[in-house]
Design a protein around this motif. Structure first.
Motif, PDB file in Angstrom:
ATOM      1  N   LYS A   1      -6.978   0.787   2.814  1.00  0.00           N
ATOM      2  CA  LYS A   1      -5.921  -0.099   3.309  1.00  0.00           C
ATOM      3  C   LYS A   1      -6.496  -1.434   3.774  1.00  0.00           C
ATOM      4  O   LYS A   1      -5.977  -2.501   3.429  1.00  0.00           O
ATOM      5  CB  LYS A   1      -5.183   0.598   4.452  1.00  0.00           C
TER       6      LYS A   1
ATOM      7  N   PHE B   1       0.850  -1.192   0.000  1.00  0.00           N
ATOM      8  CA  PHE B   1       0.000   0.000   0.000  1.00  0.00           C
ATOM      9  C   PHE B   1       0.885   1.242   0.000  1.00  0.00           C
ATOM     10  O   PHE B   1       1.720   1.410   0.891  1.00  0.00           O
ATOM     11  CB  PHE B   1      -0.918   0.005   1.233  1.00  0.00           C
TER      12      PHE B   1
ATOM     13  N   ASN C   1      -8.988   3.367   7.934  1.00  0.00           N
ATOM     14  CA  ASN C   1      -8.469   3.515   6.573  1.00  0.00           C
ATOM     15  C   ASN C   1      -9.057   2.402   5.705  1.00  0.00           C
ATOM     16  O   ASN C   1      -8.505   1.313   5.597  1.00  0.00           O
ATOM     17  CB  ASN C   1      -6.936   3.443   6.573  1.00  0.00           C
TER      18      ASN C   1
END
Length: 840
Positions: free
Chosen positions: A228, A142, A225
């Protein structure tokens, strides 16, 4: 009494209300003449309009709205308000995660490892531990960096949440031989662990586990997030899908799996669209094909299919330009529009063929519009109104479908009147000049004596009936007029029809009584989805225990008071007396047990408030179950009820809510799954309400546009009868009443009126005096076009029966039932009933 009924029927039959219908016929006649005189205007204008509106498809990707909760749960569901209260009153603690206390489904990955033998062996557990280690150490990329589970996991006191069964054996498979596991709870010195969440298909010796065949693991992720965590979930799916073991089988899912799989559904039917339109074009051309090379309606049929495509392009594009969300259920709409458009086309072609060949094209189109336009206006108006009434549904998916379909139906009608009419006019000009349908070269009407018979098959055409000056009657129309009509109107056959209808109604009503409600979320995924295997495994091994429901005490409550405690414990006892409640778990019960163990008195407010902080220090998770005021008073709190799978979800949720309402203490029961269970509460009532309102509206429309009150009542009767039939038989076919089938039932209301309205209107318009002759005339005029329309609709959706999606298969099943029963009513029941209860 029966004589009186027939007198009333006869009086209604003689009473005609054509004060609106007649002016409409005149207006449409004038419109037909104008379009026939200026066809190019009405050919190009729809093309330009649809091209402009079609630009809205540029925004399709941005307007996709396929969130399952938003679209398939009641917009103002009670559980959503309860969730809001829970989230505001008991906000989560990121450092003390508890899956028990989640107000939403959360963010997680899960797997179920199963074995044909006992899975609690060293070999099987070692395979599970190896898989668990791979998952926790899985590296995901990521932003040019890699991260692992520890970087996104939920935490409890600084450590990632773990799996209880692995904690018990201390991540060492050999320890399973020295641990005595108890079920459903495993008690340690520090806490009690609910093993029924980790182990499935358990065999017990008293409370000690002898064997189990399933182990479930969970991996909870933070929600800070989403991009993610979604990457981690995708990597989890890829990793587990490619793992294999000789001792265990693994099924898996994630919190996003259902959403991702649901979003795959439209792609599964894209290929079916091309097949459908190819079938529709082929059927339309074949059914409109004539051996006469001039009178054949090949181009009109092709333009009819194109007209429905333009309607979908315009309707969808206009709403996308206006910013309306596009839900996946709308993808079935083009199939419906195709059926409606072709039905209108066949009616118009049938009326065109009954005009005088020697008249000018404007006059022929004027006569066509005079006979056909009111009929298709009735069906379009009823279809559109039924769909717009469905927009009042509490389900977002139903609203979106009804809006897109309703607007598309309106465009379909507009283009049938303009674009298709213009195509018929241009085709009429070609016929008037006796030109070949393909080469547009002028050809002889009769076979020249010097040419062979094979020449006539491709180079001769333009014949017509010299007596009536109309196109030669089609063989199918002759069958309806000479064979089927007289057969149906025979007294003995009428009696048989009544018996058949009685049986149809009896079976339909039986099906309605056994109709099941609610959308199983598993049906939103494709049949070959990996989550289908997961849900089947879960049902097989973890079906004994159901939701762990939270119960909120919404008022300040003196927990130390003896009388008040009696009220609360009485409420808890009422919950536990329900046969689907297994037990209760709560902070005040644990606090009371703690006080009894340590010989503390908590009978006074002062003592209660003195000892509670120390108890909460020892059991910090309970802090999340208490809402404090600024002066350290308990404003609200919650406890938990473990339920069992001994009743339906609807009965369980309703029973818990009713029990809470009967309690003298103000309580609220909630579980994240209640968001979806709320559909059980509203689906039946809302469907019945929509159908009843629609029937009333259809009756009003019929009374206005059909010049006979009795026939209008029969049209309303047909709506009710077909709707009851579809509902009953869909139940027998294994379809539940949910937001998906509700969409189709709303559509059914509109479709069910089509065939009956056509026949009833033709019956009324017939110049014949005898009721049997009127029925025969109506069947001769519209019997074949109705069969064509029915077959085109069924062929338009039959490919959906091969879809891997429950949504599209349900659409096929209900449309098939609607068309079958609508055809049965239009060509069998309604003609017979009209002849029995008096002339219209």
């Amino acid at each position: 009494m029966s004589a009186r009924i027939f007198e009333v029927s006869a009086a209604m039959a003689r009473y005609h209300t054509d004060c609106i219908e007649r002016p409409l016929r005149i207006c449409f006649e004038m419109m037909g003449a104008f379009i026939g005189s200026h066809p190019w205007w009405f050919l190009t204008a729809p093309l330009i309009l649809s091209t402009g509106l079609g630009s809205g498809f540029y925004f399709l990707k941005d307007k996709m709205s396929n969130n399952i909760e938003d679209q398939f749960t009641p917009v103002d569901g009670r559980a959503k308000m309860e969730r809001k209260y829970i989230q505001e009153t008991f906000p989560g603690n990121d450092s003390m995660f508890s899956s028990l206390r989640m107000s939403t489904d959360g963010n997680y990955a899960t797997l179920i490892a199963t074995s044909d033998r006992n899975i609690l062996t060293v070999e099987s557990l070692q395979d599970i531990l190896d898989l668990d280690l791979k998952i926790r150490r899985m590296a995901v990329q990521f932003d040019n960096q890699s991260f692992e589970y520890v970087d996104v996991c939920t935490v409890v006191m600084g450590s990632c949440t773990s799996n209880d069964i692995l904690d018990i054996i201390e991540y060492n498979a050999n320890n399973i031989d020295i641990v005595n596991l108890t079920f459903p709870w495993y008690h340690t010195d520090l806490r009690s662990i609910p093993l029924h969440l980790s182990l499935g298909s358990v065999k017990l010796n008293k409370e000690v586990i002898e064997s189990a065949t399933a182990v479930q693991l969970h991996y909870y992720l933070r929600e800070d997030n989403k991009t993610k965590t979604d990457l981690w979930l995708e990597s989890f799916i890829h990793l587990v899908a490619n793992e294999s073991s000789s001792s265990i089988q693994v099924s898996y899912s994630t919190s996003m799996s259902m959403q991702w799989e649901f979003e795959r559904s439209p792609a599964s039917v894209i290929s079916l669209f091309s097949i459908t339109y190819a079938i529709a074009i082929a059927f339309s051309i074949l059914s409109c094909w004539r051996l006469d090379n001039v009178r054949t309606k090949v181009w009109v049929a092709s333009c009819g299919v194109l007209s429905t495509g333009l309607a979908v392009l315009s309707g969808f594009g206009a709403l996308l330009l206006l910013g309306q969300p596009f839900v996946m259920t709308v993808a079935s709409c083009p199939f419906m529009i195709l059926g409606i458009g072709l039905d209108d086309m066949f009616i118009m072609i049938s009326c065109w063929q009954r005009t005088r060949v020697l008249d000018s094209v404007p006059d022929r189109l004027a006569d066509t519009y005079r006979d056909a336009a009111v009929s298709i206006s009735i069906t379009t108006l009823t279809d559109a109104l039924a769909l717009f009434l469905g927009y009042s549904s509490p389900f977002g998916s139903v609203r979106s479908f009804c809006l897109y379909a309703g607007i598309s139906v309106c465009f379909c009608y507009l283009y049938s009147i303009t674009f298709l009419g213009a195509c018929m006019a241009l085709n009429g000009r070609r016929e008037a000049e006796n030109k070949h349908w393909f080469t547009c070269a002028k050809i002889p009407e009769d076979l020249p004596p010097t040419d062979s018979k094979s020449f006539s098959m491709c180079c001769v055409g333009g014949s017509y009936d010299r007596i009536t000056e109309k196109e030669e009657t089609e063989p199918m129309s002759q069958i309806f007029e000479r064979c089927y009509g007289p057969f149906l109107t025979h007294k003995l056959i009428k009696a048989c029809v009544i018996v058949i209808y009685t049986g149809y109604l009896a079976v339909s009503i039986y099906g309605c009584f056994i109709l099941k409600e609610g959308l199983d979320r598993r049906n939103l995924a494709l049949d070959d989805s990996y989550i289908s295997n997961y849900y089947n495994t879960e049902r097989q091994h973890f079906s004994e225990y159901s939701c762990n429901v939270m119960v909120a005490v919404k008022q300040p409550f003196p927990y130390w008071g003896e009388d008040e405690q009696k009220h609360l414990f009485s409420c808890i006892s009422n919950f536990e007396n329900l046969n689907y409640v297994n037990g209760t778990f709560g902070w005040f019960l644990s606090f009371q047990q703690y006080a009894n163990t340590t010989n503390l008195s908590i009978r006074s407010q002062e003592a209660f408030q003195t000892h509670l902080p120390h108890f909460l220090e020892l059991n910090s998770m309970f802090r999340q179950d208490i809402n404090w005021t600024t002066d350290n008073q308990i404003q609200a709190s919650r406890f938990f009820i473990q339920t069992l799978n001994k009743t339906t979800m609807e009965d369980m949720m309703s029973g818990l809510r009713e029990t809470a309402e009967q309690c003298p203490v103000e309580l609220l029961v909630y579980h994240p799954a209640f968001i979806y269970f709320d559909q059980y509460i509203v689906i039946m009532g809302n469907t019945i309400q929509t159908i009843l309102v629609a029937v009333i509206v259809m009756l009003v429309v019929s009374l206005i546009l059909i010049p006979s009150p009795l026939c209008s009542i029969w049209v309303a009767f047909a709506i009710c009868s077909v709707t009851v039939g579809v509902t009953g038989f869909m139940s027998l076919w294994g379809v539940h009443l949910d937001s998906i089938s509700m969409i189709n039932l709303v559509m059914c209301i509109g479709f069910s009126v089509d065939f009956s309205a056509h026949i009833s209107y033709s019956f009324v318009s017939s110049p014949k005096s005898d009721v049997n002759e009127k029925a025969i005339d109506a069947l001769a005029r519209l019997g074949y076009p109705i069969v064509q329309g029915a077959l085109s609709t069924v062929l338009g959706v039959v490919v959906l029966s091969m879809s891997g999606s429950y949504i599209f298969r349900t659409f096929f099943k209900i449309v098939f039932l609607v068309i079958t029963f609508g055809l049965l009513h239009g060509l069998v029941f309604i003609p017979v009933f009209l002849t029995i209860l008096g002339a219209c």
